[in-house]
Design a protein around this motif. Sequence first.
Motif, PDB file in Angstrom:
ATOM      1  N   VAL A 441       0.840  -1.192   0.000  1.00  0.00           N
ATOM      2  CA  VAL A 441       0.000   0.000   0.000  1.00  0.00           C
ATOM      3  C   VAL A 441       0.883   1.253   0.000  1.00  0.00           C
ATOM      4  O   VAL A 441       0.615   2.222  -0.720  1.00  0.00           O
ATOM      5  N   GLY A 442       1.963   1.221   0.786  1.00  0.00           N
ATOM      6  CA  GLY A 442       2.883   2.352   0.813  1.00  0.00           C
ATOM      7  C   GLY A 442       3.540   2.594  -0.532  1.00  0.00           C
ATOM      8  O   GLY A 442       3.691   3.737  -0.974  1.00  0.00           O
ATOM      9  N   ARG A 443       3.933   1.513  -1.211  1.00  0.00           N
ATOM     10  CA  ARG A 443       4.543   1.655  -2.540  1.00  0.00           C
ATOM     11  C   ARG A 443       3.558   2.246  -3.537  1.00  0.00           C
ATOM     12  O   ARG A 443       3.901   3.113  -4.342  1.00  0.00           O
ATOM     13  N   ALA A 444       2.311   1.780  -3.464  1.00  0.00           N
ATOM     14  CA  ALA A 444       1.287   2.302  -4.367  1.00  0.00           C
ATOM     15  C   ALA A 444       1.025   3.784  -4.090  1.00  0.00           C
ATOM     16  O   ALA A 444       0.875   4.589  -5.020  1.00  0.00           O
ATOM     17  N   TYR A 445       0.980   4.137  -2.809  1.00  0.00           N
ATOM     18  CA  TYR A 445       0.756   5.530  -2.425  1.00  0.00           C
ATOM     19  C   TYR A 445       1.889   6.411  -2.946  1.00  0.00           C
ATOM     20  O   TYR A 445       1.648   7.491  -3.512  1.00  0.00           O
ATOM     21  N   ASN A 446       3.143   5.962  -2.782  1.00  0.00           N
ATOM     22  CA  ASN A 446       4.293   6.738  -3.257  1.00  0.00           C
ATOM     23  C   ASN A 446       4.278   6.868  -4.774  1.00  0.00           C
ATOM     24  O   ASN A 446       4.670   7.911  -5.324  1.00  0.00           O
ATOM     25  N   ASP A 465      -6.963   4.366 -13.284  1.00  0.00           N
ATOM     26  CA  ASP A 465      -6.409   3.725 -14.478  1.00  0.00           C
ATOM     27  C   ASP A 465      -4.889   3.596 -14.378  1.00  0.00           C
ATOM     28  O   ASP A 465      -4.315   2.545 -14.687  1.00  0.00           O
ATOM     29  N   VAL A 466      -4.238   4.687 -13.924  1.00  0.00           N
ATOM     30  CA  VAL A 466      -2.776   4.671 -13.811  1.00  0.00           C
ATOM     31  C   VAL A 466      -2.342   3.640 -12.769  1.00  0.00           C
ATOM     32  O   VAL A 466      -1.357   2.906 -12.970  1.00  0.00           O
ATOM     33  N   LEU A 467      -3.070   3.566 -11.673  1.00  0.00           N
ATOM     34  CA  LEU A 467      -2.710   2.622 -10.621  1.00  0.00           C
ATOM     35  C   LEU A 467      -2.896   1.174 -11.094  1.00  0.00           C
ATOM     36  O   LEU A 467      -2.074   0.305 -10.782  1.00  0.00           O
ATOM     37  N   ARG A 468      -3.958   0.922 -11.857  1.00  0.00           N
ATOM     38  CA  ARG A 468      -4.160  -0.436 -12.373  1.00  0.00           C
ATOM     39  C   ARG A 468      -3.002  -0.843 -13.281  1.00  0.00           C
ATOM     40  O   ARG A 468      -2.507  -1.978 -13.217  1.00  0.00           O
ATOM     41  N   ASP A 469      -2.558   0.092 -14.152  1.00  0.00           N
ATOM     42  CA  ASP A 469      -1.428  -0.218 -15.036  1.00  0.00           C
ATOM     43  C   ASP A 469      -0.176  -0.516 -14.232  1.00  0.00           C
ATOM     44  O   ASP A 469       0.588  -1.437 -14.542  1.00  0.00           O
ATOM     45  N   GLU A 473       2.341  -4.598 -13.205  1.00  0.00           N
ATOM     46  CA  GLU A 473       3.787  -4.832 -13.295  1.00  0.00           C
ATOM     47  C   GLU A 473       4.411  -5.216 -11.956  1.00  0.00           C
ATOM     48  O   GLU A 473       5.626  -5.443 -11.884  1.00  0.00           O
ATOM     49  N   GLN A 474       3.604  -5.295 -10.922  1.00  0.00           N
ATOM     50  CA  GLN A 474       4.134  -5.605  -9.606  1.00  0.00           C
ATOM     51  C   GLN A 474       4.073  -7.111  -9.350  1.00  0.00           C
ATOM     52  O   GLN A 474       3.087  -7.766  -9.716  1.00  0.00           O
ATOM     53  N   PRO A 475       5.101  -7.669  -8.731  1.00  0.00           N
ATOM     54  CA  PRO A 475       5.110  -9.125  -8.508  1.00  0.00           C
ATOM     55  C   PRO A 475       3.954  -9.591  -7.639  1.00  0.00           C
ATOM     56  O   PRO A 475       3.468 -10.715  -7.804  1.00  0.00           O
TER      57      PRO A 475
END
Length: 489
Positions: A441-446, A465-469, A473-475
């Motif tokens: 969650v912290g990585r997504a927020y940053n 949309d940007v967050l879904r893209d 790409e995240q493991p």
Amino acid sequence: MDLVPDTSKFDPVVLELGMLFANAGFELSLVGGPVRDLFLGRVSPDLDFTTNATPDEILAVAKKWADSHWEMGRDFGTIGFRKRNSAKEMLLIEVTTYRAEAYDPDSRKPVVAFGTSLVDDLQRRDFSVNAMALRLPAMELVDPFGGAKDLAAGLLRTPGTAENSFSDDPLRMMRAARFASQLGFTLHPDVLAAMKDMAGRISIISAERVREELVKLICGAHPRAGIDILVETGLAELVLPEIPALKLETDEHHRHKDVYQHSLQVLEQAATLETGPEGPVPGPNFVLRFAALMHDVGKPKTRRFEPGGAVSFRHHDLAGAKLTAKRMKALRFDNDSIKAVSRLVELHMRFYGYGESGWSDSAVRRYVTDAGPLLEHLHRLTRSDVTTRNQRKADRLSFAYDDLEQRIAVLAQQEELDAIRPDLDGAAIMALLGIKPGRVVGRAYNFLMEQRMEHGPLGPDRAQDVLRDWWTEQPESQPEAPQAPQATA
């Protein structure tokens, strides 16, 4: 020039208290700073009195008269009172038994002996301008050590020998520099000589007491004069060694400016940019002034002579921020002040280069976000840091900063720069990605914060949309591969 105390500024409470003590058969005098301020046409916020009454007798006379009292200073002969005057203002009053103090040369604490004489009490005070008294209720001036004359001359002198005074209380050496800053006084040659000889005795004084004098010095009307005295006498080597270290040896080709004098000029210029009480940087502002004084303390550590004769101070801003924080911690400053001053020192070079290359909107947003609530302080510190005699260069830097401030104002109106945050909060991120609280969650927020910096407000739909893209790409978004069945025997 003769000075006359302006007793018209007396609050009636002063005379009322004087009558109480006189009727009880005791002496009472207004003493010290409040008397000095009467000569200067100022009203002192606190009222200090001295008397031949003992602490118990002081309480007997004034306890019922006052609105409240405290006895924390009883061991030193001091009883404190609060009394509301006719204007409904609460006055702070301290009444102290005549004293004849002596100090153990190796101790930080005074050995207190009560006295019986007003003149003896005045003789143990720090400077002649503070060794005057007004006997009450007669309003008779008592000035056995020429304080009024010294005040008129703007001279700081001790009632007895300077050596004895500073031996009794070494903090008085810091006070001498402080009064030079606050009142524009010059030091008597004997005072200056004693300070040079006895500077080492400041080491027995607590960091907290030194800090309080330093803050008052920095916030005075003439802080440059006070700092110069600390450096000249050697006191700065012990209480603020980063400042005399700025006196870098001058090379024969004069390849860099005098960093010490530059820093004092920046301090002076910063003080002129403070605002009134309703403005964003009300003065005197210790955070701004101390950051101005300390902004280049990283230069001695980072100075390098480059090929071709140039001198560089790479990353002196970062080195200076660390040195500033370390010094303020040693002086027992509160954490908020330490963070504010060191952050300004760290950011003071951020602006340079703006005029030549220009900044993207993203860079402007980062400048504002990194400064946070210190932005108005940083504006003033950056402008104060221009001390060049080259008027064309000074004008160019001023115009460039005008442009930056204008861009900040435009973006602030469009984007609420004072509260930059991602378009989605933590709860929305977890709901969209179907994840639980944790590092992801912290990585997504940053990531969304970076997008906000680079592109401005995205709006919730675009941010999703940007967050879904990004998530694809995240493991963590990949389903775990099924494990092969274990072979059976």
